[in-house]
Design a protein around this motif. Structure first.
Motif, PDB file in Angstrom:
ATOM      1  N   UNK A   7      38.578  37.716  38.974  1.00 36.39           N
ATOM      2  CA  UNK A   7      37.680  38.284  40.060  1.00 36.39           C
ATOM      3  C   UNK A   7      36.554  37.435  40.298  1.00 36.39           C
ATOM      4  N   UNK A   8      35.999  37.687  41.443  1.00 36.50           N
ATOM      5  CA  UNK A   8      34.715  36.741  41.602  1.00 36.50           C
ATOM      6  C   UNK A   8      33.518  37.772  41.818  1.00 36.50           C
ATOM      7  N   UNK A  33      52.321  37.144  39.480  1.00 34.88           N
ATOM      8  CA  UNK A  33      50.699  36.745  39.077  1.00 34.88           C
ATOM      9  C   UNK A  33      50.147  38.251  38.186  1.00 34.88           C
ATOM     10  N   UNK A  34      49.218  38.500  38.023  1.00 36.71           N
ATOM     11  CA  UNK A  34      48.465  39.499  37.090  1.00 36.71           C
ATOM     12  C   UNK A  34      47.084  39.861  37.685  1.00 36.71           C
ATOM     13  N   UNK A  35      46.695  40.992  37.930  1.00 35.60           N
ATOM     14  CA  UNK A  35      45.433  41.000  38.241  1.00 35.60           C
ATOM     15  C   UNK A  35      44.701  42.098  37.163  1.00 35.60           C
ATOM     16  N   UNK A  36      43.639  42.220  36.917  1.00 34.87           N
ATOM     17  CA  UNK A  36      42.740  43.133  36.024  1.00 34.87           C
ATOM     18  C   UNK A  36      41.443  42.857  36.131  1.00 34.87           C
ATOM     19  N   UNK A  37      40.826  44.094  36.220  1.00 34.46           N
ATOM     20  CA  UNK A  37      39.269  44.377  36.215  1.00 34.46           C
ATOM     21  C   UNK A  37      38.463  44.745  35.022  1.00 34.46           C
ATOM     22  N   UNK A 181      35.266  43.196  48.021  1.00 36.04           N
ATOM     23  CA  UNK A 181      36.435  43.970  48.393  1.00 36.04           C
ATOM     24  C   UNK A 181      37.375  43.966  47.095  1.00 36.04           C
ATOM     25  N   UNK A 182      38.042  45.308  47.259  1.00 38.32           N
ATOM     26  CA  UNK A 182      39.002  45.549  46.255  1.00 38.32           C
ATOM     27  C   UNK A 182      40.231  45.754  46.915  1.00 38.32           C
ATOM     28  N   UNK A 183      41.210  44.664  47.046  1.00 37.52           N
ATOM     29  CA  UNK A 183      42.646  44.768  47.614  1.00 37.52           C
ATOM     30  C   UNK A 183      43.511  45.759  46.661  1.00 37.52           C
ATOM     31  N   UNK A 213      39.789  42.737  41.654  1.00 37.45           N
ATOM     32  CA  UNK A 213      41.143  42.847  41.617  1.00 37.45           C
ATOM     33  C   UNK A 213      41.564  43.821  40.514  1.00 37.45           C
ATOM     34  N   UNK A 214      42.558  44.717  40.870  1.00 30.91           N
ATOM     35  CA  UNK A 214      43.160  45.570  39.733  1.00 30.91           C
ATOM     36  C   UNK A 214      42.643  46.943  40.056  1.00 30.91           C
TER      37      UNK A 214
END
Ligand code: NAP
Length: 515
Positions: A7-8, A33-37, A181-183, A213-214
């Motif tokens: 995340x940024x 890929x994976x995403x995680x917040x 932004x949260x896609x 992301x996530x």
């Protein structure tokens, strides 16, 4: 294990501390890929965006911010090939469908850069003219618009990971408002990569652009009164957002783009083979197959005079029969996959429901998929349904199947077709096909109150019109009622959402200072 996309936030790349949610190739089923917040310091992230990013953006003029948009557009253009590769892998799209998302994003940024440049060195906007207050012409009211001193949170849908970010970020950044932004998780990779490229290019001031992301858990809790929230997604999630304390108690301004039962209307008198008839047929087949029907603006209901129902069914089916479906890596494929197994299941379920009230006029599933395993892939062939019981088949007007599915509906006359279009309870767009200018104009006006956009197609614009489902930044995007009640784009009108309006009551000399 696949790469965890960071995340940024607060000006730094921060990976989540959890295991993450996997993103898949919807054609092969491979994990990408994976995403995680998990574990992000959201209060600090939002404060940094609001205070550091917001202050830096507001220190610039509209013209300077427009220049930033132009530079973002150039960076995205330079990395376009990478975006096409990511979209192919993660969204299962053929090139033409990727273009709608990626090139649509770059075009929209370019338009806002142009419109913003014309605002030049201004740092606020005058809203209308000064109006005299009282008898003497010395004391006036002048409305102004100033950038809101908060941030813009975007919670986006899976179907436009590129355009969905930039169609919102362009007017927000131009207004001087920082973006978080949260896609949508399923297709977050492309959004994350675009943000990474823009961050790496060092174009925007720190805090102007962040990405989480996530999971959306905890995001809305961070919102404060001067923030704005723009949501695109399902009506169910939209309802949760409207009830959230940020909106219900802290009056965070919210824009909602939800689902929509868009329609196409063929005016009476357009005989089979006439130009208007052919234009409708072509557009319906196109709308059903572009992005595998995963467009909020796609034609879901085709409202035609009863006497041409059979002819339209035949003509649309003939076009659909030429649509090759399967792996977008194969050059013969015209339509790729749905984005996920969840979407495939939702489309199949919705289709089964609609079939209880509509007949199948074209079943694309009879053709084999190209280079794709019917079990493993998320490819779904186009299906044209139909009903002659326009009023009784209520599911047709209530159920949005977010895939390559549309229903042909036989109408008694034009008032009946208009009433049926309104049974969508507010839609993003309706398109109208005919050849008589007067009748087309009257029909467009009759549809305007229940639609955000009315797209009129007559022979004179056959080769020039922008397409029923294409969202152009020049025109308003959003619709009343079921469509969410939101308003996006529409040129500089989009800036209103990111500004606060105030009346300044003062004498002529003071108002003169405002310019
Ligand atoms: P969705 O499930 O409502 O998800 C939309 C976004 O909301 C995603 O980012 C999702 O995150 C997030 N979300 C999920 N639950 C949430 C919660 N409780 N609080 C806050 N955010 C939450 O919608 P979808 O099924 O992905 O999208 C398809 C729908 O979007 C269709 O109905 C389509 O018509 C509509 N759409 C409308 C437009 C328009 O412009 N009008 C454009 C595109 C799509 P996760 O992905 O992590 O769950």
């Amino acid at each position: 294990m696949s790469e965890l996309l960071p995340n940024f936030v607060a000006g730094r790349w921060v990976p989540g501390t959890g295991a993450g949610t996997a993103l898949f190739d919807p054609v092969t089923g491979d994990e990408l890929a994976r995403v995680d917040a998990t574990g992000l310091d959201l209060p600090a992230a939002f404060a940094f965006a609001r205070d550091t990013g917001g202050a830096a953006l507001r220190a610039l003029s509209y013209g300077q911010r427009a220049e930033l948009l132009a530079r973002i557009g150039a960076v995205l253009q330079a990395h376009r090939d990478a975006y096409y590769a990511i979209s192919l892998a993660n969204s299962g799209t053929v090139k033409n469908d990727t273009a709608v998302d990626v090139d649509g994003a770059i075009y929209t940024l370019g338009q806002y850069a142009k419109w913003g440049a014309a605002l030049g060195e201004r740092r606020f906007l005058l809203d209308g003219d000064a109006v005299r207050l009282g008898k003497e012409p010395v004391f006036h009211s002048q409305h102004v618009q100033v950038p809101t001193e908060g941030l813009a949170l975007f919670i986006n849908a899976f179907n436009f990971p590129a355009w969905g970010l930039w169609e919102k970020a362009a007017p927000a950044l131009l207004s001087g408002v920082p973006v978080v932004v949260k896609p949508a998780t399923a297709t977050a990779w492309l959004t994350q990569r675009m943000v990474k490229d823009v961050v790496d290019a060092g174009i925007l001031p720190p805090g102007a652009l962040s990405i989480v992301c996530g999971s959306s858990a905890g995001l809305l809790e961070q919102l404060q009164p001067f923030d704005v929230l723009s949501f695109t997604g399902s009506a169910e999630t939209a309802a949760l957002i409207r009830r959230h304390a940020a909106v219900a108690e802290r009056s965070v301004r919210v824009n909602i783009e939800a689902d929509s039962l868009n329609s196409a209307l063929l005016l009476p008198g357009a005989a089979p083979g006439s130009e208007a008839f052919e234009l409708l047929v072509k557009e319906v087949a196109r709308e059903m197959t572009v992005k595998s029907g995963q467009k909020c603006t796609a034609i879901r209901r085709v409202l035609v005079p009863a006497d041409v129902y059979g002819a339209v069914a035949e003509a649309v089916s003939a076009r659909l029969a030429n649509t090759t479906v399967g792996n977008p890596r194969n050059g013969t494929v015209r339509m790729g996959a749905l984005v996920s197994r969840a979407q495939k299941a939702a489309v199949q379920e919705g289709l089964a429901q609609l079939k209880t009230q509509a007949e199948v006029l074209h079943d694309g599933a009879r053709l084999a998929l190209v280079d794709a395993d019917p079990e493993r892939s998320c490819c779904v062939a186009p299906t044209l349904l139909g009903t002659r019981d326009a009023d009784g088949a209520h599911l047709v007007h209530d159920t949005e199947v977010f895939g390559p599915v549309a229903t042909l509906v036989a109408c008694r006359d034009l008032p009946h077709a208009l009433a049926l279009a309104r049974r969508g309870q507010g839609s993003l767009v309706a398109s109208v096909y005919g050849s008589q200018a007067g009748e087309l104009a009257r029909t467009a006006l009759a549809l305007a109150a229940s639609h955000g956009r009315v797209h009129v197609v007559s022979p004179e614009v056959a080769a020039a019109h922008s397409g029923h489902g294409n969202v152009m930044p020049q025109s308003l995007h959003g619709g009343p009622g079921r469509a969410g009640g939101g308003e996006e784009l529409g040129g500089l009108r989009a800036l209103n959402f990111y500004h606060r309006r105030a009346a300044i009551q003062a004498g002529s000399a003071v108002l003169g200072e405002l310019g």
